[in-house]
Write a protein that holds these residues in place. Structure first.
Motif, PDB file in Angstrom:
ATOM      1  N   ARG A 463      -2.649 -15.591  -1.865  1.00 44.44           N
ATOM      2  CA  ARG A 463      -3.407 -14.686  -1.991  1.00 44.44           C
ATOM      3  C   ARG A 463      -2.614 -13.475  -2.263  1.00 44.44           C
ATOM      4  O   ARG A 463      -3.335 -12.607  -2.926  1.00 44.44           O
ATOM      5  CB  ARG A 463      -4.286 -14.614  -0.603  1.00 44.44           C
ATOM      6  CG  ARG A 463      -4.948 -15.796  -0.093  1.00 44.44           C
ATOM      7  CD  ARG A 463      -5.700 -15.562   1.213  1.00 44.44           C
ATOM      8  NE  ARG A 463      -5.136 -15.111   2.373  1.00 44.44           N
ATOM      9  CZ  ARG A 463      -4.476 -15.766   3.034  1.00 44.44           C
ATOM     10  NH1 ARG A 463      -4.550 -17.288   2.919  1.00 44.44           N
ATOM     11  NH2 ARG A 463      -3.679 -15.206   4.051  1.00 44.44           N
ATOM     12  N   PHE A 464      -1.535 -13.128  -1.881  1.00 37.89           N
ATOM     13  CA  PHE A 464      -1.019 -11.969  -2.204  1.00 37.89           C
ATOM     14  C   PHE A 464      -0.553 -11.968  -3.532  1.00 37.89           C
ATOM     15  O   PHE A 464      -0.765 -10.857  -4.367  1.00 37.89           O
ATOM     16  CB  PHE A 464       0.503 -11.763  -1.290  1.00 37.89           C
ATOM     17  CG  PHE A 464       1.416 -10.657  -1.870  1.00 37.89           C
ATOM     18  CD1 PHE A 464       0.659  -9.474  -1.445  1.00 37.89           C
ATOM     19  CD2 PHE A 464       2.328 -10.986  -2.413  1.00 37.89           C
ATOM     20  CE1 PHE A 464       1.691  -8.172  -1.630  1.00 37.89           C
ATOM     21  CE2 PHE A 464       3.183  -9.508  -2.889  1.00 37.89           C
ATOM     22  CZ  PHE A 464       2.835  -8.319  -2.224  1.00 37.89           C
ATOM     23  N   ALA A 466      -2.478 -13.213  -5.988  1.00 36.37           N
ATOM     24  CA  ALA A 466      -3.918 -13.051  -6.558  1.00 36.37           C
ATOM     25  C   ALA A 466      -4.170 -11.365  -6.411  1.00 36.37           C
ATOM     26  O   ALA A 466      -5.178 -11.103  -6.961  1.00 36.37           O
ATOM     27  CB  ALA A 466      -4.731 -13.795  -5.998  1.00 36.37           C
ATOM     28  N   GLY A 467      -3.365 -10.873  -5.733  1.00 34.25           N
ATOM     29  CA  GLY A 467      -3.673  -9.334  -5.643  1.00 34.25           C
ATOM     30  C   GLY A 467      -4.184  -8.768  -4.333  1.00 34.25           C
ATOM     31  O   GLY A 467      -4.611  -7.740  -4.085  1.00 34.25           O
ATOM     32  N   ASP A 468      -4.389  -9.904  -3.474  1.00 36.81           N
ATOM     33  CA  ASP A 468      -4.766  -9.502  -1.956  1.00 36.81           C
ATOM     34  C   ASP A 468      -3.866  -8.920  -1.192  1.00 36.81           C
ATOM     35  O   ASP A 468      -3.048  -9.697  -0.455  1.00 36.81           O
ATOM     36  CB  ASP A 468      -5.478 -10.805  -1.389  1.00 36.81           C
ATOM     37  CG  ASP A 468      -6.040 -10.468   0.270  1.00 36.81           C
ATOM     38  OD1 ASP A 468      -6.159  -9.353   0.236  1.00 36.81           O
ATOM     39  OD2 ASP A 468      -6.278 -11.407   0.682  1.00 36.81           O
ATOM     40  N   TYR A 469      -3.400  -7.642  -1.308  1.00 32.85           N
ATOM     41  CA  TYR A 469      -2.318  -6.765  -0.527  1.00 32.85           C
ATOM     42  C   TYR A 469      -2.637  -6.912   1.024  1.00 32.85           C
ATOM     43  O   TYR A 469      -1.675  -6.339   1.835  1.00 32.85           O
ATOM     44  CB  TYR A 469      -1.951  -5.604  -1.095  1.00 32.85           C
ATOM     45  CG  TYR A 469      -1.740  -5.767  -2.627  1.00 32.85           C
ATOM     46  CD1 TYR A 469      -0.252  -6.219  -3.064  1.00 32.85           C
ATOM     47  CD2 TYR A 469      -2.356  -5.421  -3.694  1.00 32.85           C
ATOM     48  CE1 TYR A 469      -0.017  -6.703  -4.231  1.00 32.85           C
ATOM     49  CE2 TYR A 469      -1.838  -5.631  -5.177  1.00 32.85           C
ATOM     50  CZ  TYR A 469      -0.661  -6.082  -5.354  1.00 32.85           C
ATOM     51  OH  TYR A 469      -0.332  -6.163  -6.653  1.00 32.85           O
ATOM     52  N   ALA A 470      -3.778  -7.356   1.252  1.00 44.84           N
ATOM     53  CA  ALA A 470      -4.003  -7.213   2.841  1.00 44.84           C
ATOM     54  C   ALA A 470      -4.006  -8.872   3.472  1.00 44.84           C
ATOM     55  O   ALA A 470      -4.412  -8.891   4.524  1.00 44.84           O
ATOM     56  CB  ALA A 470      -5.351  -6.764   3.141  1.00 44.84           C
ATOM     57  N   ALA A 471      -3.402  -9.548   2.680  1.00 47.21           N
ATOM     58  CA  ALA A 471      -3.389 -10.766   3.144  1.00 47.21           C
ATOM     59  C   ALA A 471      -2.452 -10.984   4.242  1.00 47.21           C
ATOM     60  O   ALA A 471      -1.266 -10.075   4.454  1.00 47.21           O
ATOM     61  CB  ALA A 471      -2.563 -11.787   1.970  1.00 47.21           C
ATOM     62  N   SER A 472      -2.538 -11.869   5.108  1.00 45.90           N
ATOM     63  CA  SER A 472      -1.803 -12.265   6.283  1.00 45.90           C
ATOM     64  C   SER A 472      -1.584 -13.662   6.824  1.00 45.90           C
ATOM     65  O   SER A 472      -2.747 -14.283   6.282  1.00 45.90           O
ATOM     66  CB  SER A 472      -2.161 -11.451   7.449  1.00 45.90           C
ATOM     67  OG  SER A 472      -3.363 -11.516   7.995  1.00 45.90           O
ATOM     68  N   ASN A 489       3.846 -10.419   6.673  1.00 42.85           N
ATOM     69  CA  ASN A 489       2.676  -9.684   6.941  1.00 42.85           C
ATOM     70  C   ASN A 489       3.216  -8.241   6.705  1.00 42.85           C
ATOM     71  O   ASN A 489       2.447  -7.259   6.491  1.00 42.85           O
ATOM     72  CB  ASN A 489       2.333 -10.123   8.391  1.00 42.85           C
ATOM     73  CG  ASN A 489       1.726 -11.441   8.533  1.00 42.85           C
ATOM     74  OD1 ASN A 489       1.214 -12.009   7.684  1.00 42.85           O
ATOM     75  ND2 ASN A 489       1.653 -12.051   9.845  1.00 42.85           N
ATOM     76  N   VAL A 492       3.551  -6.335   2.784  1.00 39.73           N
ATOM     77  CA  VAL A 492       2.297  -6.191   2.012  1.00 39.73           C
ATOM     78  C   VAL A 492       2.348  -4.608   2.263  1.00 39.73           C
ATOM     79  O   VAL A 492       2.140  -3.635   1.364  1.00 39.73           O
ATOM     80  CB  VAL A 492       1.259  -6.787   2.364  1.00 39.73           C
ATOM     81  CG1 VAL A 492      -0.153  -6.097   1.665  1.00 39.73           C
ATOM     82  CG2 VAL A 492       1.283  -8.210   2.010  1.00 39.73           C
ATOM     83  N   GLU A 493       2.332  -4.064   3.467  1.00 36.50           N
ATOM     84  CA  GLU A 493       1.926  -2.689   3.882  1.00 36.50           C
ATOM     85  C   GLU A 493       3.357  -1.786   3.675  1.00 36.50           C
ATOM     86  O   GLU A 493       3.320  -0.577   3.461  1.00 36.50           O
ATOM     87  CB  GLU A 493       1.529  -2.274   5.243  1.00 36.50           C
ATOM     88  CG  GLU A 493       2.005  -3.460   6.336  1.00 36.50           C
ATOM     89  CD  GLU A 493       1.274  -3.255   7.732  1.00 36.50           C
ATOM     90  OE1 GLU A 493       2.288  -2.374   8.488  1.00 36.50           O
ATOM     91  OE2 GLU A 493       0.431  -3.659   7.902  1.00 36.50           O
TER      92      GLU A 493
END
Length: 712
Positions: A463-464, A466-472, A489, A492-493
């Protein structure tokens, strides 16, 4: 019932053949295959490389010795041709022929003949009996004609000088024309023979075959090589060949053969025609001993210094497969040499001949693949069964010497040549076994602990990616996998901030790497080289340890201990930097350094000794400055080492080998406020520094080892 049975057994199958079992089996098989392929390829390639290096070294040594032997004969030929054309030799030959013919016509009185015969019976026949192993008939060796009896009486029997000193007599004082001529020419001819290096220097009359002049005055003096006792000798063959050629550039060389007048020693003869007005009036003969050639081929008995190790050597063979230079074992240990000859089936007659004549030359036969090829004019290398019956690596080839067909072989026992490979094979087996155990343990742990959390972590990573920088991902455990999920987790931030921190850390790590490792090694690591391990043939290693430091610091605060030790070692580091010495590491109050790597230097031993002297003086000064009682103990050794980088996350550049171990033992066995060295260091620096022998000291794992203390 069958349906129930199937249901009861089905839960066990996933546990046995599930992903965990497959992962474990796959990792173990892959590890085993990787270790086996790497080990086998490494072993055979190392063996091929070592074999090539040994063959190259043997071929280089053989070619060098071949050139030396060929140069020796070319020099002798040139000197002999020059002398044969000189006015001195031409005049001496003409006049000696007339004087000898006159004595032949005059004859010799019976009493004089009797005295010559008595001399042969008392001196010559016992010598021949010892050589031949039987007593020969006196009549077989008595000279023929009046001149030989007359001249041998005055220049051999009545010569005040005996043996090799007979040549010192210039004039026998008998009033004959021959003695008058001898007094004029002999000093000149004797000087010429000594200058050129001939064992003997003779002139033969081609008409009668008589040796009308010799320098040494042996039993062949004035005898006939056509009718006398030496008519079948190689000297007679050389005279016969040269007498047929009126070419001033002609040289006739006859191969080595036992020569009775020289005590049966192996002698070669080289002749050149003496020409006067286009006519051969004589033959100038040089008597060559095999000692000069033997010294060239054996390197003056300095096999180890020439790189032949413990079993290597070079030897010459003739067309009869008999040696023209003695094997190494004959000089080093004759008892073992004769035992080896018996073990490979050498005949008792051959062994007895070697013992009687005191040399294997012309008596020991060596018929191997190498000698046959060399005598056939073929250069080559290969592994053969040597004359001692053991596998041998050899390089062979012919010699370009007109008049003889010789081959030269350079060899070393395969066991000695491949000793490093045997050690490598043992080490590969040990390392491979340990690697397999590590792979099995890792595979078992991974199969049990990683699969579940890793699936979730893999999905989060996708997911990360693929561009989902809020993935956890959920954190289900508190172990390393759980920490990894938690770190993912937070990654990303914190990605931007971490990137900045990583860049700063990279710069710091690069500087730290240069502080930890030598610059050339750090450069190789940055260049992508992962496994750094180098062998160095000659370096000098030093270990230093503070005596009394533990007792001194037991009552000091920790901060003061660190400050005190840091100040001392910093001064050591400055001295090492000044002398071009590489500090390896410090362990507690011990300090280890090396000179000669990673960049080799020729005077590594001298630099390290100067470093040791400075360290002792620095320690004294540091102790005085801090008002403490403390001394330094230093051990130094020179030799080969292996150096490389250990570790993955915390690098260390370290050394291994017997050289390092012995240097450490030199330090631990030394005395306070002193520098103790091994023989390797002493032999290099004994002319530059003053050492005091300490004698043999007990060294763990080595037994008694000689040591020296540097006088400070």
């Amino acid at each position: 019932m069958s349906s129930a049975g199937a249901t009861s057994t089905s839960p066990h199958r996933p546990s046995r053949w599930g992903l965990s079992a497959k992962l474990f089996t796959t990792l173990v098989l892959l590890g085993a295959i990787a270790v086996m392929v790497t080990g086998v390829l490494g072993y055979f390639r190392a063996r091929e490389a070592l074999e090539k290096a040994v063959f190259d070294q043997l071929t280089a040594a053989r070619q060098t010795k071949t050139r030396q032997v060929e140069t020796y004969f070319r020099t002798i030929q040139a000197e002999l041709r020059l002398l044969a054309t000189s006015k001195m030799v031409v005049d001496a030959t003409r006049e000696f022929r007339i004087a000898v013919d006159q004595l032949d016509r005059t004859g010799a009185p019976p009493e004089l003949r009797q005295k010559v015969g008595d001399w042969y019976a008392a001196n010559f026949i016992p010598q021949m009996t010892r050589i031949l192993g039987r007593e020969p008939a006196l009549s077989d060796y008595l000279p023929v004609g009046g001149a030989p009896y007359y001249l041998q009486y005055h220049y051999i029997v009545e010569n005040p000088n005996q043996g090799e000193r007979r040549k010192l007599l210039d004039d026998a004082g008998d009033g004959s024309d021959y003695s008058r001529l001898h007094a004029v020419y002999h000093p000149l001819m004797r000087a010429a023979a000594a200058t050129v290096g001939f064992f003997d220097f003779m002139v033969a009359d081609p008409k009668s075959g008589r040796l009308i002049y010799t320098v040494q005055k042996e039993a062949d003096f004035t005898t006939s090589l056509q009718f006398g006792p030496y008519r079948r000798s190689n000297a007679a063959a050389a005279v016969a060949r040269c007498a047929e050629s009126a070419d001033r550039s002609a040289v006739c060389l006859e191969d080595f053969a036992p020569y009775a007048p020289s005590g049966g020693a192996p002698i070669a003869f080289m002749g050149a025609p003496v020409i006067d007005q286009g006519v051969v009036i004589g033959v100038l003969i040089a008597q060559l001993s095999n000692e000069e050639i033997d010294n060239v081929v054996t390197g003056g008995r300095r096999w180890r210094q020439e790189g032949f190790g413990d079993t290597g050597e070079a030897y010459l063979v003739g067309p009869d497969h008999l040696v023209r230079s003695a094997p190494r074992a004959f000089y080093e240990n004759q008892e073992d040499y004769f035992a080896e000859l018996k073990s490979v089936g050498t005949s008792n007659e051959e062994i007895a001949a070697i013992q009687r004549y005191g040399t294997p030359v012309l008596h020991q036969a060596i018929d191997t693949k190498a000698t046959r090829a060399a005598l056939a004019g073929v250069d080559g290398t290969g592994e053969i069964i040597g004359y001692r019956g053991v596998p041998t690596l050899a390089s062979w080839g012919p010699l370009a010497i007109p008049g003889v067909n010789w081959g030269l072989v350079a060899k070393v026992d395969s066991a000695e040549a491949f000793a490093p490979i045997n050690r490598l094979r043992r080490d590969l087996l040990i390392v491979g076994g340990l690697a397999l155990l590590a792979v099995a343990a890792t595979a078992a742990w991974l199969s049990r602990a990683l699969l579940g959390p890793l699936r979730e972590l893999t999905a989060g990573v996708k997911r990360f990616a693929a561009g989902d920088y809020a993935a956890s991902v959920p954190v289900r455990t508190r172990d390393e996998i759980g920490q990894l999920c938690s770190a993912f987790n937070g990654m990303v931030e914190e990605l931007r901030e971490k990137n900045v921190v990583i860049e700063n850390k990279n710069r710091e790590n690069e500087q730290l790497l240069l502080n930890v490792l030598p610059a050339p090694i750090a450069n190789r690591l940055r260049g992508g080289e992962e496994r750094i391990a180098d062998g160095f043939a000659e370096v000098t290693v030093a270990f230093a340890d503070l005596v009394g430091f533990t007792a001194l610091t037991s009552e000091m605060p920790p901060q003061e201990v660190v400050t005190f030790l840091n100040g001392l070692f910093t001064r050591f580091d400055e001295a090492a930097n000044d002398l071009g010495i590489e500090k390896i590491k410090t362990v507690g109050d011990a300090y280890m350094a090396v000179c000669g790597l990673p960049v080799p230097v020729p005077n590594h031993a001298e630099r390290m000794i100067r470093m040791a002297i400075r360290m002792v003086h620095i320690t004294r000064e540091h102790a005085m400055e801090h008002n403490v009682s403390m001394k330094l103990r230093v051990g130094v050794n020179s030799g080969p080492v292996v150096a490389g980088v250990i570790g993955k996350s915390k690098y260390i550049y370290d050394l291994w080998g017997d050289t390092v171990n012995l240097a450490s033992r030199m330090e631990s066995g030394s005395v306070p406020d002193a520098v103790q060295v091994t023989r390797a260091v002493y032999e290099q620096l004994k002319d530059q520094f003053v050492f005091e022998p300490r004698g043999a000291i007990e060294v763990k794992g080595k037994g008694n080892v000689e040591a020296w203390l540097l006088r400070l």
